[in-house]
Design a protein around this motif. Sequence first.
Motif, PDB file in Angstrom:
ATOM      1  N   ASP A 113       0.814  -1.230   0.000  1.00 37.50           N
ATOM      2  CA  ASP A 113       0.000   0.000   0.000  1.00 37.50           C
ATOM      3  C   ASP A 113       0.845   1.277   0.000  1.00 37.50           C
ATOM      4  N   HIS A 114       2.151   1.144  -0.312  1.00 31.16           N
ATOM      5  CA  HIS A 114       3.029   2.320  -0.367  1.00 31.16           C
ATOM      6  C   HIS A 114       3.326   2.774  -1.799  1.00 31.16           C
ATOM      7  N   CYS A 115       2.591   2.230  -2.763  1.00 29.93           N
ATOM      8  CA  CYS A 115       2.756   2.722  -4.133  1.00 29.93           C
ATOM      9  C   CYS A 115       2.143   4.123  -4.234  1.00 29.93           C
ATOM     10  N   LYS A 116       2.383   4.780  -5.355  1.00 25.56           N
ATOM     11  CA  LYS A 116       1.771   6.094  -5.579  1.00 25.56           C
ATOM     12  C   LYS A 116       0.297   5.922  -5.940  1.00 25.56           C
ATOM     13  N   LEU A 117      -0.497   6.906  -5.565  1.00 21.91           N
ATOM     14  CA  LEU A 117      -1.911   6.936  -5.938  1.00 21.91           C
ATOM     15  C   LEU A 117      -2.230   8.295  -6.537  1.00 21.91           C
ATOM     16  N   MET A 118      -2.715   8.283  -7.773  1.00 22.11           N
ATOM     17  CA  MET A 118      -3.210   9.503  -8.414  1.00 22.11           C
ATOM     18  C   MET A 118      -4.727   9.531  -8.245  1.00 22.11           C
ATOM     19  N   VAL A 119      -5.235  10.576  -7.606  1.00 16.94           N
ATOM     20  CA  VAL A 119      -6.678  10.723  -7.409  1.00 16.94           C
ATOM     21  C   VAL A 119      -7.190  11.709  -8.450  1.00 16.94           C
ATOM     22  N   LEU A 120      -8.106  11.226  -9.279  1.00 16.80           N
ATOM     23  CA  LEU A 120      -8.584  11.993 -10.427  1.00 16.80           C
ATOM     24  C   LEU A 120     -10.063  12.315 -10.276  1.00 16.80           C
ATOM     25  N   ASP A 121     -10.397  13.600 -10.353  1.00 17.08           N
ATOM     26  CA  ASP A 121     -11.801  14.012 -10.420  1.00 17.08           C
ATOM     27  C   ASP A 121     -12.277  13.748 -11.851  1.00 17.08           C
ATOM     28  N   LYS A 122     -13.218  12.813 -12.010  1.00 19.39           N
ATOM     29  CA  LYS A 122     -13.573  12.340 -13.354  1.00 19.39           C
ATOM     30  C   LYS A 122     -14.237  13.416 -14.210  1.00 19.39           C
ATOM     31  N   LYS A 123     -14.816  14.440 -13.558  1.00 20.85           N
ATOM     32  CA  LYS A 123     -15.486  15.492 -14.333  1.00 20.85           C
ATOM     33  C   LYS A 123     -14.535  16.643 -14.664  1.00 20.85           C
ATOM     34  N   SER A 124     -13.777  17.120 -13.658  1.00 22.52           N
ATOM     35  CA  SER A 124     -12.927  18.303 -13.865  1.00 22.52           C
ATOM     36  C   SER A 124     -11.526  17.958 -14.345  1.00 22.52           C
ATOM     37  N   GLY A 125     -11.070  16.723 -14.047  1.00 23.78           N
ATOM     38  CA  GLY A 125      -9.692  16.358 -14.378  1.00 23.78           C
ATOM     39  C   GLY A 125      -8.687  16.782 -13.317  1.00 23.78           C
ATOM     40  N   ASN A 126      -9.159  17.401 -12.222  1.00 23.54           N
ATOM     41  CA  ASN A 126      -8.243  17.798 -11.141  1.00 23.54           C
ATOM     42  C   ASN A 126      -7.558  16.580 -10.537  1.00 23.54           C
ATOM     43  N   LEU A 127      -6.292  16.759 -10.168  1.00 15.93           N
ATOM     44  CA  LEU A 127      -5.477  15.643  -9.683  1.00 15.93           C
ATOM     45  C   LEU A 127      -4.961  15.903  -8.276  1.00 15.93           C
ATOM     46  N   ASN A 128      -4.854  14.810  -7.494  1.00 13.87           N
ATOM     47  CA  ASN A 128      -4.128  14.805  -6.225  1.00 13.87           C
ATOM     48  C   ASN A 128      -3.116  13.674  -6.285  1.00 13.87           C
ATOM     49  N   HIS A 129      -1.934  13.888  -5.716  1.00 16.28           N
ATOM     50  CA  HIS A 129      -0.881  12.866  -5.718  1.00 16.28           C
ATOM     51  C   HIS A 129      -0.579  12.480  -4.272  1.00 16.28           C
ATOM     52  N   VAL A 130      -0.872  11.216  -3.921  1.00 15.14           N
ATOM     53  CA  VAL A 130      -0.654  10.737  -2.552  1.00 15.14           C
ATOM     54  C   VAL A 130      -0.086   9.309  -2.619  1.00 15.14           C
ATOM     55  N   LYS A 131       0.074   8.688  -1.460  1.00 14.79           N
ATOM     56  CA  LYS A 131       0.415   7.264  -1.385  1.00 14.79           C
ATOM     57  C   LYS A 131      -0.881   6.460  -1.262  1.00 14.79           C
ATOM     58  N   PHE A 132      -0.839   5.206  -1.679  1.00  9.49           N
ATOM     59  CA  PHE A 132      -2.076   4.426  -1.733  1.00  9.49           C
ATOM     60  C   PHE A 132      -2.737   4.311  -0.364  1.00  9.49           C
ATOM     61  N   PHE A 133      -1.944   4.160   0.704  1.00 13.17           N
ATOM     62  CA  PHE A 133      -2.550   3.988   2.031  1.00 13.17           C
ATOM     63  C   PHE A 133      -3.327   5.228   2.485  1.00 13.17           C
ATOM     64  N   GLU A 134      -3.162   6.351   1.763  1.00 10.61           N
ATOM     65  CA  GLU A 134      -3.911   7.574   2.080  1.00 10.61           C
ATOM     66  C   GLU A 134      -5.263   7.639   1.361  1.00 10.61           C
ATOM     67  N   ILE A 135      -5.628   6.555   0.711  1.00 15.44           N
ATOM     68  CA  ILE A 135      -6.880   6.516  -0.059  1.00 15.44           C
ATOM     69  C   ILE A 135      -8.094   6.813   0.821  1.00 15.44           C
ATOM     70  N   LEU A 136      -7.982   6.508   2.120  1.00  9.42           N
ATOM     71  CA  LEU A 136      -9.097   6.732   3.039  1.00  9.42           C
ATOM     72  C   LEU A 136      -9.536   8.194   3.086  1.00  9.42           C
ATOM     73  N   LYS A 137      -8.602   9.106   2.799  1.00 13.37           N
ATOM     74  CA  LYS A 137      -8.946  10.546   2.801  1.00 13.37           C
ATOM     75  C   LYS A 137      -9.992  10.867   1.728  1.00 13.37           C
ATOM     76  N   PHE A 138     -10.066  10.019   0.706  1.00 15.20           N
ATOM     77  CA  PHE A 138     -10.932  10.307  -0.446  1.00 15.20           C
ATOM     78  C   PHE A 138     -12.171   9.402  -0.486  1.00 15.20           C
ATOM     79  N   LEU A 139     -12.279   8.512   0.510  1.00 13.06           N
ATOM     80  CA  LEU A 139     -13.449   7.644   0.615  1.00 13.06           C
ATOM     81  C   LEU A 139     -14.340   8.153   1.739  1.00 13.06           C
ATOM     82  N   GLN A 140     -15.648   7.921   1.588  1.00 12.01           N
ATOM     83  CA  GLN A 140     -16.612   8.450   2.558  1.00 12.01           C
ATOM     84  C   GLN A 140     -17.336   7.300   3.271  1.00 12.01           C
TER      85      GLN A 140
END
Length: 346
Positions: free
Chosen positions: A28-55
Amino acid sequence: MAHKFKTSDFNYDLPQSSIAQFPSEPRDHCKLMVLDKKSGNLNHVKFFEILKFLQEGDLLVFNDTKVFPARLYGTDKKSLKPIEILLLTKIEDGLWTSLVKPGKRMRLGSKFVIGNQHNQIHGVVEQVNDSGSRIIRIDDDSLIYKLGELPLPPYIKKSVGTSDNYQTVYAKHEGSVAAPTAGLHFTQGLLEQIKLKKIETLFVTLHVGWDSFRPVKDENLENHQMHSEYWELSDEAAIKIKNAKNDGRRIISVGTTALRLLENVADISGGYENIKGGTGWADIFITPGYEFQIADGLITNFHLPKSTLLMLTSALSSTDIILDAYKVAVKNNYKFYSFGDAMLII
């Protein structure tokens, strides 16, 4: 009028050095690119930080298929020269659809042997298909597990250590010739954290075929034929999916294989409201313009140029947004393909 896409619309330049040859450690230490599918905005984090983007209330759908040792090395009985077999689909006991190398040694009626003095599988080529695949008959399926090897993708040139590196931590039902690679990033610890955040999970099964590594050859997408892949969905999973949709909660697929299962089931059921548990064969080909019935988001790796998986990913957002994100990924040294880094598209 809707844009008619061609296969070449999904091409991009990828340096050889961007192709991952071994998995991240820890997973879970690989890179994670978080993509807003409508706007194309990007966030760059580590995979284990995925919880920040889940509800809380999100439903994550995992594919619990397990890779089996489908690659066999043997000898052609006539020439005594080496042959290689990749088992694709079991038709019945002892009868398999397979890919073979080299084809000239594995013609109709060719006999072969796999193994050593102590354990041997004897077989014959019973049919040569138009696609180039073969239907082979072997005398002992049980020895596949002793003599076979896990079939790593063709672009992995190095050993990956233990075979567990090419299985998800929740792999359960054997039948795949390739791992559902988005799931490789999850650890047991991360799965526990997901539960603590009151994110719902469910497991479905789709046995991954060789299509994952098959580029689309025809420029006209309508001429591409998808191979069918076997799936299973429990009654409990179907209820969870319907409840999430009715509640307006997000359904996020962990990987393209789970997503194809979800959409295939919705398609054949006439909408998510009618889905129920069952089994079947999925040959759904998702391209831009497709209207998703179940999936709202996707966790996925970075896919091959001109592949059906890149087309599916583009359908969830847009081709321009996805290809722009891929350019950013190359520039920022993301790793691509099976052991590569991940994207979360929401």
